[in-house]
Design a protein around this motif. Structure first.
Motif, short mmCIF file in Angstrom:
data_model
loop_
_atom_site.label_atom_id
_atom_site.label_comp_id
_atom_site.label_asym_id
_atom_site.label_seq_id
_atom_site.Cartn_x
_atom_site.Cartn_y
_atom_site.Cartn_z
N ASN A 61 0.87 -1.18 0.00
CA ASN A 61 0.00 0.00 0.00
C ASN A 61 0.91 1.23 0.00
O ASN A 61 1.06 1.93 1.00
CB ASN A 61 -0.91 -0.01 1.23
CG ASN A 61 -1.98 1.08 1.17
OD1 ASN A 61 -1.91 1.98 0.34
ND2 ASN A 61 -2.95 1.00 2.06
N TYR A 62 1.52 1.47 -1.15
CA TYR A 62 2.56 2.50 -1.23
C TYR A 62 2.01 3.91 -1.03
O TYR A 62 2.68 4.76 -0.44
CB TYR A 62 3.30 2.40 -2.56
CG TYR A 62 3.91 1.04 -2.81
CD1 TYR A 62 4.71 0.45 -1.84
CD2 TYR A 62 3.67 0.34 -3.99
CE1 TYR A 62 5.26 -0.81 -2.05
CE2 TYR A 62 4.21 -0.91 -4.21
CZ TYR A 62 5.01 -1.49 -3.24
OH TYR A 62 5.56 -2.73 -3.45
N SER A 63 0.81 4.15 -1.49
CA SER A 63 0.24 5.50 -1.34
C SER A 63 0.03 5.83 0.15
O SER A 63 0.28 6.97 0.58
CB SER A 63 -1.07 5.62 -2.10
OG SER A 63 -2.02 4.68 -1.62
N ILE B 219 3.42 6.55 1.61
CA ILE B 219 3.86 7.90 1.22
C ILE B 219 3.15 8.95 2.08
O ILE B 219 3.77 9.93 2.52
CB ILE B 219 3.57 8.13 -0.28
CG1 ILE B 219 4.54 7.30 -1.12
CG2 ILE B 219 3.70 9.62 -0.64
CD1 ILE B 219 4.19 7.25 -2.60
N GLU B 220 1.88 8.73 2.36
CA GLU B 220 1.14 9.69 3.19
C GLU B 220 1.74 9.80 4.58
O GLU B 220 1.79 10.90 5.16
CB GLU B 220 -0.33 9.25 3.29
CG GLU B 220 -1.19 10.17 4.15
CD GLU B 220 -1.20 11.60 3.65
OE1 GLU B 220 -1.29 12.53 4.50
OE2 GLU B 220 -1.13 11.82 2.42
N TYR C 93 7.98 6.55 -4.04
CA TYR C 93 7.50 7.14 -5.29
C TYR C 93 7.95 6.30 -6.50
O TYR C 93 7.20 6.14 -7.47
CB TYR C 93 8.04 8.56 -5.45
CG TYR C 93 7.23 9.62 -4.72
CD1 TYR C 93 5.85 9.67 -4.83
CD2 TYR C 93 7.88 10.60 -3.96
CE1 TYR C 93 5.12 10.66 -4.19
CE2 TYR C 93 7.15 11.60 -3.32
CZ TYR C 93 5.78 11.62 -3.43
OH TYR C 93 5.05 12.61 -2.80
N GLU D 55 5.63 3.63 -6.95
CA GLU D 55 4.37 4.13 -7.46
C GLU D 55 4.51 4.68 -8.88
O GLU D 55 3.56 5.26 -9.42
CB GLU D 55 3.83 5.24 -6.55
CG GLU D 55 3.20 4.75 -5.27
CD GLU D 55 1.80 4.20 -5.49
OE1 GLU D 55 0.83 4.98 -5.42
OE2 GLU D 55 1.67 2.97 -5.73
N GLU E 256 6.19 7.22 -9.87
CA GLU E 256 6.19 8.69 -9.89
C GLU E 256 7.65 9.15 -9.83
O GLU E 256 8.12 9.66 -8.81
CB GLU E 256 5.36 9.24 -8.73
CG GLU E 256 3.89 8.88 -8.79
CD GLU E 256 3.04 9.66 -7.80
OE1 GLU E 256 3.07 10.91 -7.85
OE2 GLU E 256 2.38 9.02 -6.97
#
Length: 372
Positions: free
Chosen positions: A309-311, A314-315, A338, A341, A343
């Protein structure tokens, strides 16, 4: 008439104390300080000051009580008055040092203790207090010198030996710390803090069995202190004994429901055994207690990364960096997330920031790999 009025004022002040003298009320207040009854002590010192506004000792003692209750403005006001009345009061300068230390102003504390020592060079307490301030700012050589001076003046002061051992521990001189603690335990077998500190030193040396023995002894002496259970549980974690570790963390939490370190360490045990949902709940509990816990936010990021759950991971780093943006390792970690993800542009910006903040080797490698 004035004499009669003064009589009635003094009678009103001391009638409830069976006509005790101001000195007796002062000593009564000092006894209450020793019993940690600081509010009661303040009441006594205030009576003395009302009877004699020139009593510098009462102001000094009341300042200390205010300091213990974290009423720092009132403490400073009393100290200002005490030093106005008696500028060369070593007790007032010592109390001023205690206040500065409580405020995190250790350099000023050291100045106050040094002034007190110039006025009263044969007080072990003054060297002891200054040694603690020196240790806090990592001036270990000066701290050790002060603890030795205190010990020379008061050879049976076990607390001085303990602080010397704590100084060695902070220096990462664990064998020297253990030697000092051995001497304390030999002379005072029930000195609980010596066992917990020696256990910590053994744990740092990865001598986990010896650490567990010392934590066991501490728990025997202080069964209502969650620290012993937490530290033993932490060592069980290191040994891979996660079930025993969690039992200890649960006991620590039972004793202190807001003991965030126990929740954090139990979360680590759950993470190590891949119990991710429980780990998340425990780390979130830490954040409920302390919303700016870097350790909990970082650990949550680890859980989310482990579950892809990379997002969400990152949060967590967004939150960490919002609290303190001075650590290059946080930008590096977010940059790697990132990358996962896809990005890349955001990742490269984070790698650049990490390099600027001193995370050079690893961040440079990441930048060269993903941003060239």
């Amino acid at each position: 008439m004035k004499i009669i009025l003064l009589f009635f004022i003094l009678t009103g002040l001391f009638a409830c104390s069976n006509f005790v003298t101001a000195d007796e009320i002062l000593n009564q207040g000092i006894e209450k300080v020793e019993q940690q009854n600081y509010k009661g002590a303040i009441e006594d010192f205030t009576k003395v000051i009302e009877a004699n506004p020139e009593n510098a000792t009462a102001y000094t003692e009341r300042a200390f009580a205010h300091c213990e209750l974290e009423n720092y403005p009132a403490a400073q006001s009393d100290l200002d008055k005490a030093l106005e009345l008696v500028p060369n009061s070593f007790r007032a300068h010592n109390c001023q040092g205690i206040l500065f230390s409580a405020l995190g102003q250790e350099e000023k504390a050291i100045e106050s203790y040094s002034t007190a020592i110039q006025l009263q060079a044969n007080s072990a307490t003054l060297y002891y207090n200054r040694g603690i301030s020196y240790n806090t700012i990592a001036n270990y050589e000066a701290a050790l010198a002060d603890f030795d001076a205190a010990i020379e003046l008061e050879e049976d002061n076990t607390d001085c030996f303990y602080q010397k051992a704590a100084c060695f521990y902070d220096m990462e001189a664990y064998d020297m710390a253990i030697d000092e603690l051995d001497r304390i335990i030999e002379s005072v077998p029930n000195y609980a803090d010596a066992f917990i500190k020696r256990g910590d030193a053994y744990e740092m040396k990865a001598d986990y069995e010896a650490a567990i023995e010392d934590y066991n002894r501490f728990i025997e002496l202080q069964s209502d202190d969650p620290l012993g259970y937490n530290n033993r549980g932490y060592t069980f974690n290191k040994m891979g004994k996660y079930e025993a570790a969690c039992q200890d963390f649960d006991k620590a939490i039972e004793l202190d429901v807001d003991y965030e370190l126990a929740y954090l360490n139990k979360g680590d045990a759950k993470l190590a055994t891949l119990q991710y949902d429980e780990a998340i709940q425990l780390y979130q509990k830490v954040l409920d207690i302390n919303p700016v816990s870097f350790a909990a936010l970082s650990s949550l990021a680890d859980v989310y990364e482990a579950t892809n759950n990379y997002s969400a991971a990152i949060e967590r780093y967004h939150q960490i960096i919002a609290i303190d943006s001075t650590y290059g390792e946080d930008y590096l970690a977010r940059g790697m997330l990132y990358i996962k993800e896809n990005e890349r542009q955001k990742a490269c910006m984070d790698f650049k920031t990490a390099i600027e903040l001193g995370e050079e080797t690893t961040a440079v490698d990441a930048f060269n790999e993903y941003c060239r």
